[in-house]
Design an enzyme around this catalytic site. Structure first.
Site, short mmCIF file in Angstrom:
data_model
loop_
_atom_site.label_atom_id
_atom_site.label_comp_id
_atom_site.label_asym_id
_atom_site.label_seq_id
_atom_site.Cartn_x
_atom_site.Cartn_y
_atom_site.Cartn_z
N ASP A 107 32.15 53.67 40.63
CA ASP A 107 32.56 52.67 39.66
C ASP A 107 32.25 53.20 38.27
O ASP A 107 31.15 53.71 38.04
CB ASP A 107 31.74 51.39 39.91
CG ASP A 107 32.59 50.16 40.10
OD1 ASP A 107 33.22 49.76 39.12
OD2 ASP A 107 32.61 49.61 41.22
N ASP A 214 36.08 49.89 35.90
CA ASP A 214 35.72 48.49 35.67
C ASP A 214 36.33 47.98 34.37
O ASP A 214 36.39 48.71 33.39
CB ASP A 214 34.18 48.44 35.59
CG ASP A 214 33.61 47.05 35.59
OD1 ASP A 214 33.77 46.36 36.60
OD2 ASP A 214 32.99 46.65 34.58
N GLU A 277 40.51 48.05 37.06
CA GLU A 277 40.39 46.60 37.25
C GLU A 277 41.10 45.91 36.09
O GLU A 277 40.57 45.85 34.98
CB GLU A 277 38.91 46.20 37.27
CG GLU A 277 38.74 44.72 37.54
CD GLU A 277 37.36 44.18 37.18
OE1 GLU A 277 36.95 43.20 37.78
OE2 GLU A 277 36.71 44.74 36.28
N HIS A 356 34.00 42.47 45.84
CA HIS A 356 32.65 41.91 45.64
C HIS A 356 32.64 40.73 44.67
O HIS A 356 31.58 40.16 44.42
CB HIS A 356 31.73 43.01 45.11
CG HIS A 356 32.17 43.47 43.75
ND1 HIS A 356 33.36 44.13 43.53
CD2 HIS A 356 31.60 43.34 42.52
CE1 HIS A 356 33.50 44.38 42.24
NE2 HIS A 356 32.44 43.92 41.61
N ASP A 357 33.77 40.39 44.10
CA ASP A 357 33.84 39.29 43.13
C ASP A 357 34.50 38.05 43.70
O ASP A 357 34.90 37.16 42.93
CB ASP A 357 34.62 39.74 41.88
CG ASP A 357 33.85 40.75 41.04
OD1 ASP A 357 32.61 40.74 41.07
OD2 ASP A 357 34.52 41.57 40.37
C1 GLC Z 1 33.81 43.55 36.86
C2 GLC Z 1 33.01 43.60 38.13
C3 GLC Z 1 32.09 42.41 38.15
C4 GLC Z 1 31.20 42.46 36.95
C5 GLC Z 1 32.00 42.62 35.66
C6 GLC Z 1 31.14 43.01 34.52
O1 GLC Z 1 34.61 42.42 36.79
O2 GLC Z 1 33.87 43.64 39.21
O3 GLC Z 1 31.34 42.36 39.33
O4 GLC Z 1 30.43 41.29 36.87
O5 GLC Z 1 32.96 43.62 35.76
O6 GLC Z 1 30.83 44.37 34.59
#
Ligand code: GLC
Length: 585
Positions: A107, A214, A277, A356-357
Site C-alpha cells: 500500500d 491509497d 483508490e 478492509h473498509d
Molecule cells: C483509504 C484506506 C482507509 C484509510 C484511508 C486513510 O481510504 O483504505 O482504510 O482510513 O485511506 O488513509
C-alpha cells in the site's frame, strides 16, 4: 480520450487476468501470540494463499505507525511496525511470494503521514522550519464575536473538521482523515521528492511488484481552501470534496509518481502494477483520465459505487452510516456502468465487493442467515468471477466470512471511523437535533462498518479461531467453529473449495469472463441478476438469485450449464440464492 474511441480489443496484460488477494496484516495470522497478526504469520500462510489460485498478494500497510487508523497513518515509510515484524520479514515475504509464483504489492499511503512522522514533527516545530510547507498550515479565522474558527468549513472523513489547531505555532493544519493524519503538501517539490525516495523507491528497490495507491485522487487540492456551500444546516462542517479531490494538478502529480516507478519497471514480463483508490469519482469520463492506457497514469482503479450501496451519499458524508434502502436494479445499474465503461476505450476496470473498509458482502448484499450464508457466498462468488476486469478478493471472503453478530455492542467496534460516527450520533441524539440518530447509525454500523472486515481470520475451530494463541486485538467471530478454513479444506462442497474451482474456471474461460463485453438481461427485475458476457462467438450467461425464494430461471437458447452453486439444478427454477453460469461452447 473519448468514450466512443475505437478500441475493440483490449490489450492482453498479465495483471488484467490476475487474481489479487488483499491481506490485512493485523487480522490475518499471529505467529507470536501477542494478539496482532504479523509478517511471519502471513509468511506461514503463503502456501494457503497460493493454493487458492491467487496471483498477486496486496498487503495493507505494515509500516511503522501509531495505528490510529490501522497503519494508514505512517510514521516512517522505511520501517516496519514492530508488531508486524521487520524489513527483513518483508524481504523474506517478497521471496516467498515469488517462489510460489505470486507477486507482492504494498500500500502506498502518501496523501498524509502520521503526526508522529519526523517530517511532521519538524514541520510543526516552528513557522520557520524548512519542512513547514510540507504540510498545509493556515491561520485562524475569527467570527463576529472574535471566536477562533478553522480556515474553512470542511468536514473530514471521520466526522468533524479537517482542521486542527496547533497551540505551539498558533496555526491550523489540514487533515482529510483523523487529526493524527496531517495531509502532505504535494505542491512542494522537495516534499514530493522525499515521498518518492522514502515511500516509493525504498520498497521498489527491494523487489516488490507494485502498489495499491491509497487515496490516489486527493494529492492535489484547491489550496485557497474556499468555504463549501452549506448543505447540512445542522452541522458546522460541510462536505467539500470539490475542493480537495481530483484537484487541478492531480494528473501531473500522478504522472510524476508513475515516472518514478518506471525506473524500476522491467520489460521481461515482470512489469509493475498499480491500482489506485479512486473515491468520489462517479463519472466514467473522469475515471478514464486515470486509467486510459494512453494516459500512462494508473493501470486500474477501484471505483466505489458498488460499496456505496446502502451508504447514503457515501464516503466522507454525514449520512454514510444512515442506511439507505437499495434495490437489485440499483446494483445492476452500477455493475453495468463499470463493466461497460471500458468498452470502446483503452481503460480497464476492477471487480470486487469487499475490502478492509467495508462490511462483508454476504451480510450486505445477500443473506448471512445460517440457512443461506453458504449459498449466498457461492452465488456472490459467481457474481464476481463472471465479470470483466481484474478480480480482487479480500481475506476471508473465500471462506464466506460474515459480519460480526448483530448482538455485538459498540464496545466491540474498534475503528476510528465507526467510533467517531457513533460519538457524533450520540451527541446529535442527546442535544435533540436528531433524536433517532443513535439507533439508525448503530443499524448502519452493523451492516457496513469497516470493523466487520477486520475481525481475525478464522483458521480453525481452536481457541481464537487459530488466529493467535493470545487474546486477539479484535474480538473473534462467535461462529468461528462453523466458518473456518480448516473445516472447509476437508469439505469438497465448502465455500473455500468452490472459490478455488471457480477461480480456475474463470481462467479457463478468460476470453469471455475477463475480457468479454457485458449486457444486462431484465435490468428492472428485483429478484434475479442475469447478465450476458460475449467474446467474439463465445457467450456466457450468469443467472443469480438474490432472494431466499424460488425464482424462474432465464430461458436458454443454445446454452449449456457450465456451473451451478447447488449440487442439483432444476432447468426452470433457480433455488434460493442459487447462482448459475451457462455457456455456448
Ligand atoms: C483509504 C484506506 C482507509 C484509510 C484511508 C486513510 O481510504 O483504505 O482504510 O482510513 O485511506 O488513509
Amino acid at each position: 480520450m473519448s468514450l466512443s474511441a475505437e478500441h475493440n480489443e483490449h490489450e492482453r496484460i498479465w495483471w488484467k487476468e490476475a487474481v489479487f488477494y488483499q491481506v490485512y496484516p493485523a487480522s490475518f495470522c499471529d505467529s507470536n501470540g501477542n494478539g496482532w497478526g504479523d509478517l511471519p504469520g502471513l509468511f506461514s500462510k503463503i502456501p494457503y494463499i497460493a493454493s487458492l489460485g491467487v496471483d498477486v498478494v496486496w498487503l495493507s500497510p505494515m509500516f511503522e505507525s501509531p495505528q490510529i487508523d490501522m497503519g494508514y497513518d505512517i510514521s516512517n515509510y522505511e520501517a516496519v511496525n514492530p508488531s508486524y515484524g521487520s524489513v527483513a520479514d518483508v524481504e523474506a515475504l517478497i521471496k516467498a511470494c515469488h517462489d510460489s509464483g505470486m507477486k507482492l504489492i504494498l500500500d502506498l499511503v502518501v496523501n498524509h503521514t502520521s503526526d508522529q512522522h519526523a517530517w511532521f514533527k519538524e514541520s510543526r516545530s516552528s513557522k520557520e522550519n524548512e519542512k513547514r510547507h510540507w504540510y498545509f498550515w493556515r491561520p485562524a479565522r475569527y467570527d463576529e464575536e472574535r471566536r477562533r474558527m478553522p480556515p474553512s468549513n470542511y468536514r473530514g472523513y471521520f466526522a468533524g473538521s479537517t482542521w486542527t489547531w496547533d497551540e505551539h505555532t498558533q496555526e491550523y493544519y489540514l487533515h482529510l482523515y483523523s487529526p493524527s493524519q496531517p495531509d502532505l503538501n504535494w505542491e512542494s517539490p522537495t516534499c514530493r521528492r522525499a515521498i518518492y525516495d522514502s515511500a516509493v523507491r525504498f520498497w521498489l528497490a527491494k523487489g516488490i511488484d507494485g502498489f495499491r495507491v491509497d487515496t490516489v485522487n486527493k494529492y492535489s487540492k484547491h489550496i485557497s481552501f474556499p468555504d463549501a456551500p452549506i448543505t447540512d444546516p445542522t452541522s458546522d462542517t460541510q462536505p467539500a470534496p470539490q475542493f480537495w479531490c481530483n484537484g487541478p494538478r492531480i494528473h501531473e502529480f500522478i504522472r510524476e509518481l508513475v515516472d518514478v516507478m518506471s525506473e524500476y519497471r522491467t520489460y521481461d514480463g515482470k512489469e509493475l502494477v498499480t491500482v489506485g483508490e479512486l473515491s468520489l469519482t462517479p463519472e466514467p469520463e473522469k475515471v478514464l483520465e486515470y486509467v486510459g492506457r494512453e494516459r500512462e497514469e494508473l493501470d486500474m482503479v477501484f471505483q466505489f459505487d458498488i460499496t456505496h450501496l446502502g451508504q447514503g451519499t457515501g464516503s466522507g458524508f454525514q449520512d454514510k452510516y444512515d442506511f439507505a434502502e437499495w434495490t437489485l436494479p440499483d446494483m445492476k445499474r452500477i455493475v453495468k456502468k463499470w463493466q461497460s465503461f471500458i468498452e470502446g476505450t483503452d481503460g480497464w476496470t476492477t471487480v470486487f465487493n469487499e475490502n478492509h473498509d467495508n462490511g462483508r458482502s454476504i451480510s450486505r448484499f445477500a443473506s448471512d442467515a445460517p440457512e443461506w450464508r453458504v449459498q449466498s457466498a457461492k452465488m456472490l462468488c459467481l457474481w464476481l468471477v463472471a465479470q470483466t476486469g481484474t478480480l480482487f478478493l479480500y481475506q476471508g471472503q473465500e471462506i464466506g466470512m460474515i459480519n460480526a453478530p448483530r448482538e455485538w455492542g459498540i464496545e466491540d467496534y474498534k475503528d476510528v471511523e465507526a467510533l467517531n460516527f457513533w460519538d457524533e450520533a450520540v451527541k446529535l441524539a442527546e442535544d435533540g437535533t436528531d433524536p433517532t440518530r443513535k439507533e439508525r447509525i448503530m443499524h448502519g454500523l452493523r451492516l457496513m462498518a469497516r470493523d466487520h472486515a477486520r475481525l481475525p481470520f478464522q483458521w480453525d475451530s481452536s481457541e481464537h479461531a487459530g488466529f493467535s494463541s493470545g487474546k486477539p486485538w479484535m474480538r473473534v467471530h462467535d461462529l468461528y467453529k462453523q466458518i473456518n478454513a480448516e473445516a472447509q479444506e476437508a469439505d469438497g462442497d465448502s465455500v473455500l473449495e468452490f472459490y478455488k474451482s471457480m477461480l480456475k474456471m474463470r481462467k479457463e474461460h478468460k476470453d469471455v469472463f475477463v475480457y468479454g463485453t457485458f449486457e444486462l438481461v431484465e435490468p428492472e427485475d428485483v429478484s434475479t441478476f442475469v447478465f450476458r458476457k460475449r467474446y467474439q462467438d463465445k457467450t456466457a450467461l450468469a443467472a443469480l438469485n438474490f432472494t431466499a425464494f424460488l425464482q424462474p430461471a432465464p430461458p436458454l437458447v443454445d446454452l449449456k450449464l457450465l456451473v451451478s452453486s447447488y449440487p442439483k439444478t432444476n432447468p426452470d427454477t433457480l433455488q434460493p440464492f442459487e447462482g448459475r453460469i451457462y455457456i455456448n461452447y
